[in-house]
Write an enzyme that holds these catalytic residues in place. Structure first.
Site, PDB file in Angstrom:
ATOM      1  N   TYR A  33      32.457  39.215  37.657  1.00 34.65           N
ATOM      2  CA  TYR A  33      33.297  38.052  37.332  1.00 34.65           C
ATOM      3  C   TYR A  33      32.448  36.984  36.645  1.00 34.65           C
ATOM      4  CZ  TYR A  33      36.066  33.790  38.334  1.00 34.65           C
ATOM      5  OH  TYR A  33      36.743  32.601  38.253  1.00 34.65           O
ATOM      6  N   SER A  84      34.063  29.452  34.598  1.00 35.53           N
ATOM      7  CA  SER A  84      33.822  29.234  36.030  1.00 35.53           C
ATOM      8  C   SER A  84      32.357  28.870  36.200  1.00 35.53           C
ATOM      9  CB  SER A  84      34.095  30.516  36.820  1.00 35.53           C
ATOM     10  OG  SER A  84      33.573  30.401  38.130  1.00 35.53           O
TER      11      SER A  84
HETATM   12  P1  NAP Z   1      45.312  32.032  41.049  1.00 35.28           P
HETATM   13  O1  NAP Z   1      45.747  30.950  41.993  1.00 35.28           O
HETATM   14  O2  NAP Z   1      44.927  33.365  41.589  1.00 35.28           O
HETATM   15  O3  NAP Z   1      46.484  32.210  39.958  1.00 35.28           O
HETATM   16  C1  NAP Z   1      46.313  33.189  38.993  1.00 35.28           C
HETATM   17  C2  NAP Z   1      47.450  33.115  37.992  1.00 35.28           C
HETATM   18  O4  NAP Z   1      47.189  34.080  36.977  1.00 35.28           O
HETATM   19  C3  NAP Z   1      48.800  33.457  38.587  1.00 35.28           C
HETATM   20  O5  NAP Z   1      49.772  32.691  37.903  1.00 35.28           O
HETATM   21  C4  NAP Z   1      48.954  34.937  38.246  1.00 35.28           C
HETATM   22  O6  NAP Z   1      50.310  35.334  38.095  1.00 35.28           O
HETATM   23  C5  NAP Z   1      48.255  34.995  36.913  1.00 35.28           C
HETATM   24  N1  NAP Z   1      47.725  36.299  36.549  1.00 35.28           N
HETATM   25  C6  NAP Z   1      46.895  37.095  37.259  1.00 35.28           C
HETATM   26  N2  NAP Z   1      46.620  38.216  36.563  1.00 35.28           N
HETATM   27  C7  NAP Z   1      47.298  38.113  35.390  1.00 35.28           C
HETATM   28  C8  NAP Z   1      47.456  38.952  34.266  1.00 35.28           C
HETATM   29  N3  NAP Z   1      46.839  40.144  34.198  1.00 35.28           N
HETATM   30  N4  NAP Z   1      48.248  38.525  33.246  1.00 35.28           N
HETATM   31  C9  NAP Z   1      48.900  37.333  33.305  1.00 35.28           C
HETATM   32  N5  NAP Z   1      48.792  36.499  34.358  1.00 35.28           N
HETATM   33  C10 NAP Z   1      48.006  36.892  35.376  1.00 35.28           C
HETATM   34  O7  NAP Z   1      44.078  31.539  40.147  1.00 35.28           O
HETATM   35  P2  NAP Z   1      43.429  30.075  39.922  1.00 35.28           P
HETATM   36  O8  NAP Z   1      42.492  29.823  41.049  1.00 35.28           O
HETATM   37  O9  NAP Z   1      44.473  29.099  39.584  1.00 35.28           O
HETATM   38  O10 NAP Z   1      42.507  30.385  38.656  1.00 35.28           O
HETATM   39  C11 NAP Z   1      42.927  30.143  37.322  1.00 35.28           C
HETATM   40  C12 NAP Z   1      41.743  30.334  36.400  1.00 35.28           C
HETATM   41  O11 NAP Z   1      40.672  29.470  36.802  1.00 35.28           O
HETATM   42  C13 NAP Z   1      41.164  31.747  36.405  1.00 35.28           C
HETATM   43  O12 NAP Z   1      40.750  32.089  35.102  1.00 35.28           O
HETATM   44  C14 NAP Z   1      39.965  31.627  37.331  1.00 35.28           C
HETATM   45  O13 NAP Z   1      38.987  32.597  37.051  1.00 35.28           O
HETATM   46  C15 NAP Z   1      39.499  30.230  37.010  1.00 35.28           C
HETATM   47  N6  NAP Z   1      38.695  29.626  38.084  1.00 35.28           N
HETATM   48  C16 NAP Z   1      39.210  29.413  39.322  1.00 35.28           C
HETATM   49  C17 NAP Z   1      38.385  28.874  40.315  1.00 35.28           C
HETATM   50  C18 NAP Z   1      38.863  28.619  41.710  1.00 35.28           C
HETATM   51  O14 NAP Z   1      38.016  28.323  42.595  1.00 35.28           O
HETATM   52  N7  NAP Z   1      40.151  28.686  41.998  1.00 35.28           N
HETATM   53  C19 NAP Z   1      37.051  28.564  40.018  1.00 35.28           C
HETATM   54  C20 NAP Z   1      36.573  28.795  38.738  1.00 35.28           C
HETATM   55  C21 NAP Z   1      37.387  29.321  37.770  1.00 35.28           C
HETATM   56  P3  NAP Z   1      51.225  35.945  39.297  1.00 35.28           P
HETATM   57  O15 NAP Z   1      51.500  34.753  40.210  1.00 35.28           O
HETATM   58  O16 NAP Z   1      52.455  36.431  38.625  1.00 35.28           O
HETATM   59  O17 NAP Z   1      50.402  36.998  39.968  1.00 35.28           O
END
Ligand code: NAP
Length: 251
Positions: free
Chosen positions: A160, A146
């Site tokens: 984080y 991130s």
């Molecule tokens: P999100 O929309 O919150 O989706 C999270 C996903 O991870 C969901 O499929 C959730 O499953 C799953 N999950 C959560 N906890 C878990 C666990 N303990 N074991 C297995 N699966 C788990 O997140 P996102 O925004 O797509 O982010 C994905 C990645 O990108 C993360 O690593 C995040 O830190 C990184 N990221 C995101 C952003 C942003 O702005 N969105 C920015 C920088 C980095 P369920 O649906 O079953 O709960």
């Protein structure tokens, strides 16, 4: 479409960046294991969308914060696909905005267990299957970092940011450790992406509210991040390892 349908595990693929990655990878010929932790229906929808497009996928429940779940998840992938050529360490969590002087041990342990230890354990299991040293045929691992890792996320979630900083260093170290064994390891470092992760940290309007801080003046989409991930997974990125690719709209 690639000639050999390589097998890929995407953790946290029921929504957001993971779901888009699973779908795009399937469209590029990967067979995909769609991991989720809670939302079985959402994961099932991702699988159904992949199958409708002629791809192959299955959903697999498992908490990356649990070593037992991780072991069972990889065994299920072995049983279904028989090999593993790709891993996207995408599952990750944030928490509510807090200063460090407010953070509990429980919060910190969850943050590190899911975001850092979970990714390292999944990579361990992937290396055991991919490494030529262990009889595998090579592979590609992409970790989700991130932009918080370079900004520090003060007043939001420094824990984080620290976890994602660990992912950057892990990516570099593992890439060098297994470079001779047919495995490439890279990371994608998204900026503010419009997904449900912000609501999970109590800030559903975060992407919209902070868009003025982004040079492109808009949040990114999950699909824009997925494109970078799928490229790094692919043979088109054959000479890239240990790289961290920013997908931040210039932030
Ligand atoms: P999100 O929309 O919150 O989706 C999270 C996903 O991870 C969901 O499929 C959730 O499953 C799953 N999950 C959560 N906890 C878990 C666990 N303990 N074991 C297995 N699966 C788990 O997140 P996102 O925004 O797509 O982010 C994905 C990645 O990108 C993360 O690593 C995040 O830190 C990184 N990221 C995101 C952003 C942003 O702005 N969105 C920015 C920088 C980095 P369920 O649906 O079953 O709960």
């Amino acid at each position: 479409m690639t000639r050999h349908r390589k097998a890929l595990l995407v953790t946290g693929a029921s929504r957001g960046i993971g779901a888009e990655t699973a779908k795009l990878a399937a469209a590029h010929g990967w067979r995909v294991a769609v991991n989720y932790v809670r939302d079985q229906q959402a994961a099932g929808n991702v699988v159904a969308q992949i199958e409708e497009q002629g791809g192959e996928a299955f959903a697999i429940q498992g908490d990356v914060g649990s070593q037992r779940d991780i072991m069972e998840m990889f065994e299920a992938v072995d049983g279904r696909f028989g090999s593993l050529e790709g891993l996207v360490n995408n599952a990750g969590v944030v928490d509510v905005a807090q200063r460090v002087d407010e953070m509990s041990l429980e919060r910190l342990e969850r943050m590190m267990r899911i975001n850092v230890t979970g990714s390292i354990l999944c990579a361990r299991e992937a290396v055991k299957r991919m490494s030529t040293k262990h009889g595998g045929g090579g592979g590609s691992i992409v970790n989700l970092s991130s932009v918080a890792a370079v900004l520090g996320a003060p007043g939001q979630y420094v824990d984080y940011a620290a976890a994602k900083g660990a992912i950057d260093v892990f990516t570099l170290g593992l890439a060098r450790e297994v470079a001779e064994e047919g495995i490439r390891v890279n990371a994608v470092r998204p900026g503010i992406i419009d997904t449900e992760i912000h609501a999970s940290g109590g800030q559903p309007d975060r992407a919209e509210r902070l868009k003025g801080l982004i040079p492109m003046k808009r949040p990114g989409t999950a699909e824009e991040v997925a494109r970078a991930i799928v490229w790094l997974l692919s043979d088109d990125a054959s000479y890239s390892t240990g790289a961290v690719l920013d997908v931040t709209g210039g932030r």
